[in-house]
Design a protein around this motif. Structure first.
Motif, PDB file in Angstrom:
ATOM      1  N   ARG A 125      35.469  43.932  -0.176  1.00 46.34           N
ATOM      2  CA  ARG A 125      36.322  42.742  -0.116  1.00 46.34           C
ATOM      3  C   ARG A 125      37.569  43.004   0.740  1.00 46.34           C
ATOM      4  N   ARG A 126      38.156  44.182   0.556  1.00 47.44           N
ATOM      5  CA  ARG A 126      39.329  44.539   1.378  1.00 47.44           C
ATOM      6  C   ARG A 126      38.921  44.725   2.841  1.00 47.44           C
ATOM      7  N   LEU A 127      37.766  45.367   3.059  1.00 47.22           N
ATOM      8  CA  LEU A 127      37.285  45.579   4.421  1.00 47.22           C
ATOM      9  C   LEU A 127      37.066  44.248   5.129  1.00 47.22           C
ATOM     10  N   LEU A 128      36.464  43.293   4.432  1.00 51.23           N
ATOM     11  CA  LEU A 128      36.232  41.977   5.042  1.00 51.23           C
ATOM     12  C   LEU A 128      37.548  41.372   5.511  1.00 51.23           C
ATOM     13  N   LEU A 129      38.555  41.387   4.672  1.00 51.72           N
ATOM     14  CA  LEU A 129      39.846  40.818   5.080  1.00 51.72           C
ATOM     15  C   LEU A 129      40.471  41.606   6.224  1.00 51.72           C
ATOM     16  N   ASP A 130      40.311  42.926   6.207  1.00 52.63           N
ATOM     17  CA  ASP A 130      40.821  43.741   7.321  1.00 52.63           C
ATOM     18  C   ASP A 130      40.114  43.376   8.619  1.00 52.63           C
ATOM     19  N   LEU A 131      38.788  43.200   8.569  1.00 46.60           N
ATOM     20  CA  LEU A 131      38.010  42.909   9.779  1.00 46.60           C
ATOM     21  C   LEU A 131      38.377  41.557  10.383  1.00 46.60           C
ATOM     22  N   VAL A 132      38.604  40.567   9.536  1.00 48.49           N
ATOM     23  CA  VAL A 132      38.896  39.233  10.074  1.00 48.49           C
ATOM     24  C   VAL A 132      40.379  39.034  10.370  1.00 48.49           C
ATOM     25  N   SER A 133      41.220  39.969   9.938  1.00 53.71           N
ATOM     26  CA  SER A 133      42.665  39.847  10.157  1.00 53.71           C
ATOM     27  C   SER A 133      43.098  40.288  11.541  1.00 53.71           C
ATOM     28  N   THR A 134      42.221  40.951  12.256  1.00 53.15           N
ATOM     29  CA  THR A 134      42.560  41.426  13.590  1.00 53.15           C
ATOM     30  C   THR A 134      41.441  41.086  14.565  1.00 53.15           C
ATOM     31  N   LEU A 135      41.792  40.985  15.812  1.00 53.64           N
ATOM     32  CA  LEU A 135      40.817  40.790  16.879  1.00 53.64           C
ATOM     33  C   LEU A 135      41.041  41.910  17.891  1.00 53.64           C
ATOM     34  N   PRO A 136      40.215  42.951  17.839  1.00 51.26           N
ATOM     35  CA  PRO A 136      40.386  44.046  18.799  1.00 51.26           C
ATOM     36  C   PRO A 136      40.271  43.545  20.237  1.00 51.26           C
ATOM     37  N   ARG A 137      41.097  44.083  21.102  1.00 53.50           N
ATOM     38  CA  ARG A 137      41.094  43.649  22.509  1.00 53.50           C
ATOM     39  C   ARG A 137      39.709  43.699  23.139  1.00 53.50           C
ATOM     40  N   GLU A 138      38.940  44.730  22.788  1.00 57.03           N
ATOM     41  CA  GLU A 138      37.621  44.879  23.403  1.00 57.03           C
ATOM     42  C   GLU A 138      36.633  43.808  22.938  1.00 57.03           C
ATOM     43  N   LEU A 139      36.982  43.063  21.900  1.00 61.06           N
ATOM     44  CA  LEU A 139      36.121  41.981  21.415  1.00 61.06           C
ATOM     45  C   LEU A 139      36.711  40.602  21.690  1.00 61.06           C
ATOM     46  N   ALA A 140      37.888  40.550  22.262  1.00 55.86           N
ATOM     47  CA  ALA A 140      38.614  39.288  22.410  1.00 55.86           C
ATOM     48  C   ALA A 140      37.947  38.313  23.372  1.00 55.86           C
ATOM     49  N   ASP A 141      37.072  38.789  24.251  1.00 54.41           N
ATOM     50  CA  ASP A 141      36.393  37.871  25.159  1.00 54.41           C
ATOM     51  C   ASP A 141      35.067  37.379  24.596  1.00 54.41           C
ATOM     52  N   ASP A 142      34.709  37.832  23.405  1.00 54.03           N
ATOM     53  CA  ASP A 142      33.468  37.428  22.754  1.00 54.03           C
ATOM     54  C   ASP A 142      33.755  36.179  21.907  1.00 54.03           C
ATOM     55  N   ASP A 143      33.194  35.059  22.312  1.00 54.49           N
ATOM     56  CA  ASP A 143      33.456  33.794  21.621  1.00 54.49           C
ATOM     57  C   ASP A 143      33.113  33.874  20.141  1.00 54.49           C
TER      58      ASP A 143
END
Length: 172
Positions: free
Chosen positions: A74-92
């Protein structure tokens, strides 16, 4: 990373077996989740303590694995959606998936996701505009120019949408 987010999100509503999990994941893309991405993701999540796996026996059928999210998950899910890594920022899909969780995120996390995406879109727009500004090379490529102009229109429209999202995201 999207498969992990989708899997953890579905598991929040209760334990499910792999096939059911796969069928309950709804992606905003054309490609469905496949076994080659889902099961390795589940193994990683289990290894990291984000999910547990139990074996459910079935009469007359092979046993099946049932996955359950943990507090770590549950904590991991919130951590994953709380940030957008630069290397993934161009992925819609990566970006839109995070936006779909904005109602669960604090304002600073929302704004950070939007900032990273905006920077990526601005860079893409500048690159296409540079291409359009270059003198035409022989032979002229009118279809290429049309495609580039369409991309500029899309990027400008997305920047406007990001501004709207920012205004909404600033509200707690």
């Amino acid at each position: 990373m999207t498969v992990e987010i989708y899997a953890l999100s579905v598991l929040r509503s209760g334990p499910v077996h792999g096939y059911e999990l796969k069928s309950r994941i709804r992606r905003p893309s054309i490609a469905p989740v496949n076994n080659n991405s889902l099961y390795p993701a589940l193994r990683r999540l289990e290894r990291d303590g984000a999910v547990t796996k139990s074996v459910e026996q079935q009469e007359g059928r092979p046993a099946r694995n049932v996955y359950t999210i943990t507090e770590v998950g549950r904590r991991l899910l919130l951590d994953l959606v709380s940030t957008l890594p630069r290397e993934l920022a161009d992925d819609d899909e990566e970006f839109l998936l995070r936006v779909s969780f904005f109602d669960e995120l604090p304002v600073p996390s929302r704004l950070d996701v939007l900032r990273v995406r905006r920077e990526t879109v601005e860079q893409a727009l500048a690159q296409v505009q540079r291409l359009l500004a270059e003198p035409a090379q022989a032979p002229a490529r009118p279809w290429r120019r049309r495609a580039q102009e369409q991309l500029v229109d899309r990027l400008v429209q997305e920047l406007q949408w990001l501004d709207e999202l920012r205004t909404e995201a600033e509200r707690p």
